[in-house]
Structures are given as structure tokens and as C-alpha cells.
Design a protein around this motif. Structure first.
Motif, PDB file in Angstrom:
ATOM      1  N   GLN A 262      -1.197  -4.078   9.617  1.00  0.00           N
ATOM      2  CA  GLN A 262      -2.346  -4.920   9.947  1.00  0.00           C
ATOM      3  C   GLN A 262      -2.453  -6.129   9.025  1.00  0.00           C
ATOM      4  OE1 GLN A 262      -5.568  -2.094   9.813  1.00  0.00           O
ATOM      5  NE2 GLN A 262      -5.415  -1.698  12.018  1.00  0.00           N
ATOM      6  N   THR A 263      -2.154  -5.927   7.737  1.00  0.00           N
ATOM      7  CA  THR A 263      -2.324  -7.026   6.779  1.00  0.00           C
ATOM      8  C   THR A 263      -1.000  -7.615   6.308  1.00  0.00           C
ATOM      9  OG1 THR A 263      -2.331  -5.536   4.879  1.00  0.00           O
ATOM     10  CG2 THR A 263      -4.454  -5.983   5.927  1.00  0.00           C
ATOM     11  N   GLY A 264       0.085  -6.873   6.438  1.00  0.00           N
ATOM     12  CA  GLY A 264       1.385  -7.351   5.959  1.00  0.00           C
ATOM     13  C   GLY A 264       1.588  -7.142   4.472  1.00  0.00           C
ATOM     14  N   LYS A 265       0.599  -6.574   3.786  1.00  0.00           N
ATOM     15  CA  LYS A 265       0.719  -6.346   2.342  1.00  0.00           C
ATOM     16  C   LYS A 265       1.658  -5.178   2.067  1.00  0.00           C
ATOM     17  CE  LYS A 265      -3.804  -8.014   0.882  1.00  0.00           C
ATOM     18  NZ  LYS A 265      -5.045  -7.660   0.204  1.00  0.00           N
ATOM     19  N   SER A 266       2.338  -5.266   0.918  1.00  0.00           N
ATOM     20  CA  SER A 266       3.206  -4.174   0.492  1.00  0.00           C
ATOM     21  C   SER A 266       2.363  -3.005   0.008  1.00  0.00           C
ATOM     22  CB  SER A 266       4.115  -4.625  -0.644  1.00  0.00           C
ATOM     23  OG  SER A 266       5.085  -5.511  -0.174  1.00  0.00           O
ATOM     24  N   ILE A 267       2.800  -1.811   0.361  1.00  0.00           N
ATOM     25  CA  ILE A 267       2.140  -0.600  -0.129  1.00  0.00           C
ATOM     26  C   ILE A 267       3.202   0.333  -0.674  1.00  0.00           C
ATOM     27  CG2 ILE A 267       0.155  -0.762   1.426  1.00  0.00           C
ATOM     28  CD1 ILE A 267       1.512   1.320   3.222  1.00  0.00           C
ATOM     29  N   SER A 268       2.786   1.173  -1.575  1.00  0.00           N
ATOM     30  CA  SER A 268       3.694   2.149  -2.171  1.00  0.00           C
ATOM     31  C   SER A 268       3.547   3.471  -1.426  1.00  0.00           C
ATOM     32  CB  SER A 268       3.350   2.334  -3.651  1.00  0.00           C
ATOM     33  OG  SER A 268       4.187   3.299  -4.217  1.00  0.00           O
ATOM     34  N   ILE A 269       4.662   3.999  -0.934  1.00  0.00           N
ATOM     35  CA  ILE A 269       4.663   5.274  -0.229  1.00  0.00           C
ATOM     36  C   ILE A 269       5.256   6.312  -1.163  1.00  0.00           C
ATOM     37  CG2 ILE A 269       5.497   6.532   1.791  1.00  0.00           C
ATOM     38  CD1 ILE A 269       5.702   3.768   3.206  1.00  0.00           C
ATOM     39  N   ALA A 270       4.499   7.357  -1.444  1.00  0.00           N
ATOM     40  CA  ALA A 270       4.906   8.379  -2.418  1.00  0.00           C
ATOM     41  C   ALA A 270       6.068   9.224  -1.894  1.00  0.00           C
ATOM     42  CB  ALA A 270       3.724   9.281  -2.741  1.00  0.00           C
ATOM     43  N   ALA A 271       6.813   9.801  -2.823  1.00  0.00           N
ATOM     44  CA  ALA A 271       7.888  10.730  -2.468  1.00  0.00           C
ATOM     45  C   ALA A 271       7.272  12.009  -1.926  1.00  0.00           C
ATOM     46  CB  ALA A 271       8.727  11.034  -3.700  1.00  0.00           C
ATOM     47  N   LYS A 272       7.990  12.665  -1.013  1.00  0.00           N
ATOM     48  CA  LYS A 272       7.498  13.932  -0.486  1.00  0.00           C
ATOM     49  C   LYS A 272       8.639  14.715   0.138  1.00  0.00           C
ATOM     50  CE  LYS A 272       6.067  12.565   4.168  1.00  0.00           C
ATOM     51  NZ  LYS A 272       4.959  12.635   5.118  1.00  0.00           N
ATOM     52  N   ASN A 273       8.373  15.991   0.355  1.00  0.00           N
ATOM     53  CA  ASN A 273       9.318  16.852   1.046  1.00  0.00           C
ATOM     54  C   ASN A 273       8.961  16.862   2.527  1.00  0.00           C
ATOM     55  OD1 ASN A 273      10.658  17.618  -1.301  1.00  0.00           O
ATOM     56  ND2 ASN A 273       9.240  19.276  -1.682  1.00  0.00           N
TER      57      ASN A 273
END
Length: 92
Positions: free
Chosen positions: A64-75
């Protein structure tokens, strides 16, 4: 097919009560989940196998905004269908 429909089908196919079919299904789900939680692989020959894979942290974008976000590691749980299941789905 949802969970209650699956329980109804299991009960009819096995000639058991819906209560017994529900207990069997819940036991199956619980045991698969516990095994995967311990890092084990679950394999049902002909049906398929479940395994756990690690997904590393990464950068993503908010659409929606085009901003970078951090996606956490997961299993994550992965399922690979067996040959019999694959053939039955692709049979014409």
C-alpha cells in the motif's frame, strides 16, 4: 471439505461413531504437529510427507505504501504429495 465434513466421511467409511472419528482426527493432527515441532519429518507412503523448513529474515515491501519492512525469520511447514495422491488428483 472442512473438518466436520471430514469427520462425517471418516465415520461413515470406517463404520464408527462421529465422536470416535473426531478423536482419531484430532489425535492425528496433534501427533503430526508434535512431531514437526520436534523437527521430525512425517511421512505417509502414498499420501505425502510433511517437514519443517527455516525461512530466513528478509526485507519486504508494504504494497500500500511501498515502504520497506522487515520480515522476521520463521519456521514453515511444507507438504510434498506422494505419488498415489498426485496421480489421483491428476487422473482424468
Amino acid at each position: 471439505m472442512n473438518k466436520s465434513e471430514l469427520i462425517d466421511a471418516m465415520a461413515a467409511d470406517a463404520g464408527i461413531s462421529k465422536g470416535a472419528a473426531k478423536k482419531a482426527l484430532e489425535s492425528f493432527i496433534s501427533n503430526v504437529g508434535n512431531s514437526l515441532n520436534q523437527g521430525k519429518r512425517v511421512s505417509l507412503v502414498g499420501f505425502g510427507s510433511w517437514s519443517v523448513s527455516s525461512r530466513s529474515a528478509r526485507e519486504g515491501r508494504n504494497p500500500q505504501t511501498g515502504k520497506s519492512i522487515s520480515i522476521a525469520a520463521k519456521n514453515v511447514v511444507k507438504f510434498k504429495p506422494g505419488a498415489e495422491l498426485d496421480n489421483s488428483v491428476n487422473a482424468k
